[in-house]
Design a protein around this motif. Structure first.
Motif, PDB file in Angstrom:
ATOM      1  N   ASP A   1     -44.594  17.725  23.325  1.00  0.00           N
ATOM      2  CA  ASP A   1     -43.966  17.037  23.583  1.00  0.00           C
ATOM      3  C   ASP A   1     -42.853  16.985  22.624  1.00  0.00           C
ATOM      4  N   ASP A   2     -43.116  16.932  21.892  1.00  0.00           N
ATOM      5  CA  ASP A   2     -42.281  16.390  20.212  1.00  0.00           C
ATOM      6  C   ASP A   2     -41.931  17.844  20.080  1.00  0.00           C
ATOM      7  N   GLN A   3     -42.289  19.198  20.064  1.00  0.00           N
ATOM      8  CA  GLN A   3     -41.632  20.114  19.647  1.00  0.00           C
ATOM      9  C   GLN A   3     -41.338  20.771  20.667  1.00  0.00           C
ATOM     10  N   LEU A   4     -41.277  20.418  21.900  1.00  0.00           N
ATOM     11  CA  LEU A   4     -40.457  21.145  22.699  1.00  0.00           C
ATOM     12  C   LEU A   4     -38.824  20.025  22.751  1.00  0.00           C
ATOM     13  N   GLN A   5     -39.015  19.363  22.717  1.00  0.00           N
ATOM     14  CA  GLN A   5     -37.804  18.286  21.870  1.00  0.00           C
ATOM     15  C   GLN A   5     -37.163  18.689  20.612  1.00  0.00           C
ATOM     16  N   LEU A   6     -38.024  19.561  19.310  1.00  0.00           N
ATOM     17  CA  LEU A   6     -37.249  19.427  18.525  1.00  0.00           C
ATOM     18  C   LEU A   6     -36.596  21.288  18.785  1.00  0.00           C
ATOM     19  N   ARG A   7     -36.883  22.015  19.264  1.00  0.00           N
ATOM     20  CA  ARG A   7     -36.581  23.147  20.399  1.00  0.00           C
ATOM     21  C   ARG A   7     -35.695  22.930  20.323  1.00  0.00           C
ATOM     22  N   GLU A   8     -35.139  21.947  21.480  1.00  0.00           N
ATOM     23  CA  GLU A   8     -34.574  22.066  22.347  1.00  0.00           C
ATOM     24  C   GLU A   8     -32.805  21.307  21.111  1.00  0.00           C
ATOM     25  N   ALA A   9     -33.831  20.914  20.461  1.00  0.00           N
ATOM     26  CA  ALA A   9     -32.570  20.184  19.759  1.00  0.00           C
ATOM     27  C   ALA A   9     -31.609  20.876  18.966  1.00  0.00           C
ATOM     28  N   VAL A  10     -32.378  21.990  18.317  1.00  0.00           N
ATOM     29  CA  VAL A  10     -32.071  23.110  17.329  1.00  0.00           C
ATOM     30  C   VAL A  10     -31.426  24.181  18.046  1.00  0.00           C
ATOM     31  N   ARG A  11     -31.320  23.819  19.299  1.00  0.00           N
ATOM     32  CA  ARG A  11     -31.065  24.762  20.289  1.00  0.00           C
ATOM     33  C   ARG A  11     -29.358  24.499  20.529  1.00  0.00           C
ATOM     34  N   ARG A  12     -29.935  23.409  20.795  1.00  0.00           N
ATOM     35  CA  ARG A  12     -28.068  22.752  21.517  1.00  0.00           C
ATOM     36  C   ARG A  12     -27.437  23.179  20.076  1.00  0.00           C
ATOM     37  N   TRP A  13     -27.928  22.424  18.901  1.00  0.00           N
ATOM     38  CA  TRP A  13     -27.113  22.868  17.891  1.00  0.00           C
ATOM     39  C   TRP A  13     -26.193  23.699  17.554  1.00  0.00           C
ATOM     40  N   VAL A  14     -27.604  25.356  17.555  1.00  0.00           N
ATOM     41  CA  VAL A  14     -26.658  26.577  17.572  1.00  0.00           C
ATOM     42  C   VAL A  14     -25.469  26.645  18.762  1.00  0.00           C
ATOM     43  N   HIS A  15     -26.563  27.066  20.243  1.00  0.00           N
ATOM     44  CA  HIS A  15     -24.752  26.543  21.000  1.00  0.00           C
ATOM     45  C   HIS A  15     -23.285  25.882  21.044  1.00  0.00           C
ATOM     46  N   LYS A  16     -23.817  24.465  20.484  1.00  0.00           N
ATOM     47  CA  LYS A  16     -22.274  24.068  20.638  1.00  0.00           C
ATOM     48  C   LYS A  16     -21.926  24.204  19.214  1.00  0.00           C
ATOM     49  N   ALA A  17     -22.226  24.239  18.004  1.00  0.00           N
ATOM     50  CA  ALA A  17     -21.785  23.925  16.760  1.00  0.00           C
ATOM     51  C   ALA A  17     -22.065  24.771  15.993  1.00  0.00           C
ATOM     52  N   TYR A  18     -22.485  26.399  16.370  1.00  0.00           N
ATOM     53  CA  TYR A  18     -23.204  27.686  15.599  1.00  0.00           C
ATOM     54  C   TYR A  18     -22.771  28.993  16.846  1.00  0.00           C
ATOM     55  N   PRO A  19     -21.409  28.948  17.011  1.00  0.00           N
ATOM     56  CA  PRO A  19     -20.985  30.202  17.884  1.00  0.00           C
ATOM     57  C   PRO A  19     -20.749  31.013  16.878  1.00  0.00           C
ATOM     58  N   PHE A  20     -20.561  32.104  17.783  1.00  0.00           N
ATOM     59  CA  PHE A  20     -20.783  33.918  16.642  1.00  0.00           C
ATOM     60  C   PHE A  20     -19.356  33.947  16.548  1.00  0.00           C
ATOM     61  N   GLU A  21     -18.167  33.110  16.928  1.00  0.00           N
ATOM     62  CA  GLU A  21     -17.016  33.328  15.715  1.00  0.00           C
ATOM     63  C   GLU A  21     -17.068  32.292  14.849  1.00  0.00           C
ATOM     64  N   ARG A  22     -17.992  31.028  14.896  1.00  0.00           N
ATOM     65  CA  ARG A  22     -18.276  30.658  13.385  1.00  0.00           C
ATOM     66  C   ARG A  22     -18.643  31.346  12.195  1.00  0.00           C
ATOM     67  N   ARG A  23     -19.805  32.133  12.839  1.00  0.00           N
ATOM     68  CA  ARG A  23     -20.885  33.029  12.283  1.00  0.00           C
ATOM     69  C   ARG A  23     -19.694  34.687  11.299  1.00  0.00           C
ATOM     70  N   ARG A  24     -18.801  34.846  12.238  1.00  0.00           N
ATOM     71  CA  ARG A  24     -18.199  36.121  11.849  1.00  0.00           C
ATOM     72  C   ARG A  24     -16.861  34.936  10.930  1.00  0.00           C
ATOM     73  N   THR A  25     -16.702  33.521  11.051  1.00  0.00           N
ATOM     74  CA  THR A  25     -15.673  33.583   9.652  1.00  0.00           C
ATOM     75  C   THR A  25     -16.872  32.977   8.196  1.00  0.00           C
ATOM     76  N   ALA A  26     -18.056  32.348   8.593  1.00  0.00           N
ATOM     77  CA  ALA A  26     -18.765  31.842   7.408  1.00  0.00           C
ATOM     78  C   ALA A  26     -19.292  33.764   7.232  1.00  0.00           C
ATOM     79  N   ALA A  27     -19.720  34.410   7.363  1.00  0.00           N
ATOM     80  CA  ALA A  27     -19.460  35.943   6.399  1.00  0.00           C
ATOM     81  C   ALA A  27     -18.360  36.301   6.050  1.00  0.00           C
ATOM     82  N   ALA A  28     -17.249  36.148   6.320  1.00  0.00           N
ATOM     83  CA  ALA A  28     -16.239  36.693   5.525  1.00  0.00           C
ATOM     84  C   ALA A  28     -15.709  35.730   4.906  1.00  0.00           C
TER      85      ALA A  28
END
Length: 371
Positions: free
Chosen positions: A7-34
């Motif tokens: 359960d703890d590992q699944l919660q960890l996965r969900e927390a990281v997935r939420r951060w990626v979805h909300k805080a790291y969209p493709f446009e942020r990645r593109r800006t960071a790469a540039a």
């Protein structure tokens, strides 16, 4: 054996997935790469989630978790094509805790766990072709310390790191050293890599260094194996996202009035991509679980995993580009970035042919077809 996540590992996965979805969209990645391919702000966010100290012992301010939790995190960061080299935090934590003297651990592990310090492995040298022990960088005694001279290539975020883990030759053999980036004689030249992240050439000219481990071969092999396991997990995440994007495209693109996903030949190719993904996933699990095995067994297992991951990443990436047609290679379309990331991961810490040679060299005579 039970391969279900806790359960703890699944919660960890969900927390990281939420951060990626909300805080790291493709446009942020593109800006960071540039902007250069590495952002301290993103690194600080990873630290706030506890990811920089995920495998650091609780006594040093970390979470004290293990290889499986690191694998879970790397899969989710791979799905988001996150540029920041979090795997370097796992490598540094593993090497410091297994090989460094107590004083170095106390000095660096709390800073690593909090995200204050970025420590990266600087071991690649030009012309060595993935051979860990063939190091040209030299270290000579200097009173109670050491002086390093030489150069390293493809150092992740090398000009942004706070310290380097550097293998070098001593009169007694290969040893591993810790070198702060602000030490005298350190020179860095940064450049973007093909996947949009950041690397650097790092030079040492009579640079003061602290001895991390006199057994440099064992420490370097341990660092490489932790890095390979992290790369395998990240590759699984990238392939998952690559397959998802490809399926979405096939269900959307139409020819002759029907989605091209209805064409049998294309469905067979997608099925092959899914099979390669699942083969890679099983070997990624195998790699992470074998990190606790004796050195010879561990080295062989990680080489096997890297061979399968290399084959799978190349196949999935190439098929995805082909199934997308011409737009699959354009910078504006996300699938091209997935392909570049998979290609770079396949070449990292030893390419497929190198590890195939490692597997072959470590096979017992009784395992051969002519035994």
């Amino acid at each position: 054996m039970d391969f279900d996540f806790s359960d703890d590992q699944l919660q960890l996965r969900e927390a990281v997935r939420r951060w990626v979805h909300k805080a790291y969209p493709f446009e942020r990645r593109r800006t960071a790469a540039a902007a250069g391919g590495f952002e301290r702000a993103t690194w600080a966010e990873l630290a706030e989630l506890g990811l920089c100290g995920l495998t650091v012992a609780e006594a040093h301010g970390g979470l004290g978790l293990g290889a499986v939790e690191a694998m879970v995190v790397q899969e989710e960061l791979g799905r988001g094509l996150v540029l920041e080299p979090l795997a370097q935090a796992y490598i540094a934590a593993a090497v410091l805790q297994a090989h460094a003297p107590a004083a170095l651990q106390q000095q660096w592990l709390p800073r690593l766990a909090s995200g204050e310090a970025l420590l990266v492995l600087a071991h690649v040298e030009r012309g060595l072709r993935h051979r860990l022990g063939a190091v040209a960088t030299q270290a000579v005694p200097n009173g109670a310390g050491w002086l390093l001279s030489g150069g390293k290539s493809l150092v992740p975020a090398g000009d942004c790191a706070d310290a380097f883990l550097v293998p070098a030759q001593t009169p007694q053999g290969l040893a591993l050293f810790l070198v702060p980036r602000d030490a005298a004689g350190v020179q860095t030249r940064a450049y973007p890599t093909q996947d949009g992240s950041r690397a650097a050439e790092v030079g040492f000219a009579q640079t003061p260094a602290q001895l991390l481990s006199p057994d440099g071969q064992a420490a370097l092999e341990w660092a490489a194996d932790v890095g390979i396991a992290a790369a395998c997990a990240e590759g699984v995440g990238v392939m998952e996202q690559t397959l998802a994007y490809t399926l979405d495209y096939l269900n959307t693109r139409q020819q002759f009035g029907v989605p091209i996903s209805s064409f049998q030949a294309l469905r067979h190719r997608v099925a092959d991509m899914k099979m390669q993904l699942e083969l890679a996933r099983s070997m990624s699990y195998y790699a992470s679980l074998k990190l606790g095995a004796p050195a010879d067994e561990r080295r062989q297992a990680l080489a096997r995993a890297k061979v399968q991951l290399g084959q799978s990443m190349r196949f999935v990436g190439q098929q995805a580009v082909q199934l997308h047609g011409g737009i699959g290679v354009t910078d504006e379309y996300l699938i091209s970035h997935c392909f570049k990331k998979l290609t770079q991961l396949e070449l990292s810490l030893g390419d497929t042919l190198h590890h195939l040679g490692e597997v072959s060299a470590r096979m017992r005579e009784s395992a051969g077809v002519f035994a």
